[in-house]
Scaffold this active site. Structure first.
Site, mmCIF file in Angstrom:
data_model
loop_
_atom_site.group_PDB
_atom_site.id
_atom_site.type_symbol
_atom_site.label_atom_id
_atom_site.label_comp_id
_atom_site.label_asym_id
_atom_site.label_seq_id
_atom_site.Cartn_x
_atom_site.Cartn_y
_atom_site.Cartn_z
ATOM 1 N N SER A 138 -8.197 26.869 -18.220
ATOM 2 C CA SER A 138 -8.446 28.553 -18.407
ATOM 3 C C SER A 138 -7.646 29.262 -17.396
ATOM 4 O O SER A 138 -7.221 28.752 -16.285
ATOM 5 C CB SER A 138 -9.973 29.096 -18.068
ATOM 6 O OG SER A 138 -10.119 30.459 -18.184
ATOM 7 N N TYR A 151 -17.787 29.620 -13.741
ATOM 8 C CA TYR A 151 -16.681 29.206 -14.501
ATOM 9 C C TYR A 151 -15.412 29.000 -14.105
ATOM 10 O O TYR A 151 -14.670 27.823 -14.421
ATOM 11 C CB TYR A 151 -16.640 30.222 -15.511
ATOM 12 C CG TYR A 151 -15.823 30.076 -16.839
ATOM 13 C CD1 TYR A 151 -16.364 29.168 -17.911
ATOM 14 C CD2 TYR A 151 -14.547 30.578 -17.022
ATOM 15 C CE1 TYR A 151 -15.410 29.144 -19.159
ATOM 16 C CE2 TYR A 151 -13.534 30.367 -18.040
ATOM 17 C CZ TYR A 151 -14.201 29.529 -18.969
ATOM 18 O OH TYR A 151 -13.394 29.202 -20.140
#
Length: 254
Positions: A138, A151
């Site tokens: 990501s 995350y």
């Protein structure tokens, strides 16, 4: 170009969003696709879409955070040529607002889940004489994203694992790369907006879309197209790389 005929692929989290788009495009290009998915109903929908284009795919119920389940499924599937480590979950919070339970949950799925699949994939890739691994990272692994502590931590680990695996197995004809998307319009985004902004869904969607300099979110199919290229023989010289697909987010947001 980009043919995957006679290739066998595993896609984790292939029941929706990016995973679904990758499963469909790999099957379309000739791969035998095996979907590892916790949500059986979602997996059935992906299988149905693949069968609608005249291809075959297989669904396996599996919690990637459980090594024994992963081991059983990988041994059942046998030798593979492609692994897409896509399964993951999200979390919103800063370090002081992220509880231990939530932190552990993110680590179990997004980090240990990737480890479990890598651990079981290497022996099966060896049986095929090599292959390709793609880990879904990501932009949160590359730049600071507000309220995404756990995350971001997990995706940073995924990027690091990618480089380690690429280095360790380059001599065994196993390539390993990662993809780092910015915001992608998936069912998760729609659910997030419905839950948190039920009175302003359109406005918040527009706001989130414009955080990418290109002015919109990515489509799952655009991420899948990049994955297809990296899985193909046309990308045989590429390993140990991370590919931001972010509409300019990491380089043009000044």
């Amino acid at each position: 170009m980009f043919t995957l005929t006679d290739k066998k692929a595993i896609v984790t989290g292939g029941g929706s969003g990016i995973g679904k788009a990758i499963a469909v495009i790999l099957a379309k290009q000739g791969a035998e696709v095996h979907i590892l998915e916790l949500n059986a109903e979602n997996a059935k929908q992906t299988i149905a879409e693949i069968e609608s284009i005249g291809k075959k795919a297989y669904a396996h119920s599996c919690d990637v955070a459980n090594l024994q389940q992963v081991k059983a499924v990988f041994e059942y599937i046998g030798n593979i040529h492609i692994l897409i480590n896509n399964a993951g979950i999200a979390h919103i919070g800063k370090v002081d607002t992220t509880g231990e339970e939530d932190f552990d949950r993110i680590m179990n799925v997004n980090v240990k889940g990737v480890y479990n699949c890598l651990n079981q994939a290497i022996p099966q890739l060896r049986k095929s004489g090599g292959g390709v691994i793609i880990n879904m990272a990501s932009i949160a692994a590359l730049v600071g994203i507000p309220d995404r502590f756990a995350y971001s931590t997990a995706k940073g680990a995924v990027k690091a694992m990618t480089m380690s695996v690429a280095k360790d197995y380059i001599g065994e004809n196993i390539r390993c790369n990662s993809i780092s998307p910015a915001r992608v319009h998936t069912p998760f985004v729609d659910g997030f907006l419905q839950k948190n902004y039920p009175d302003n869904i359109e406005g918040m969607f527009e706001k989130l879309s414009k955080t990418q300099p290109i002015g919109r979110m990515a489509k799952p199919e655009e991420v899948a197209a990049l994955a297809l290229y990296l899985c193909s023989d046309e990308a045989s010289f590429i390993t140990g790389c991370d590919y931001p697909i972010d509409g300019g987010f990491t380089t043009l947001n000044n």
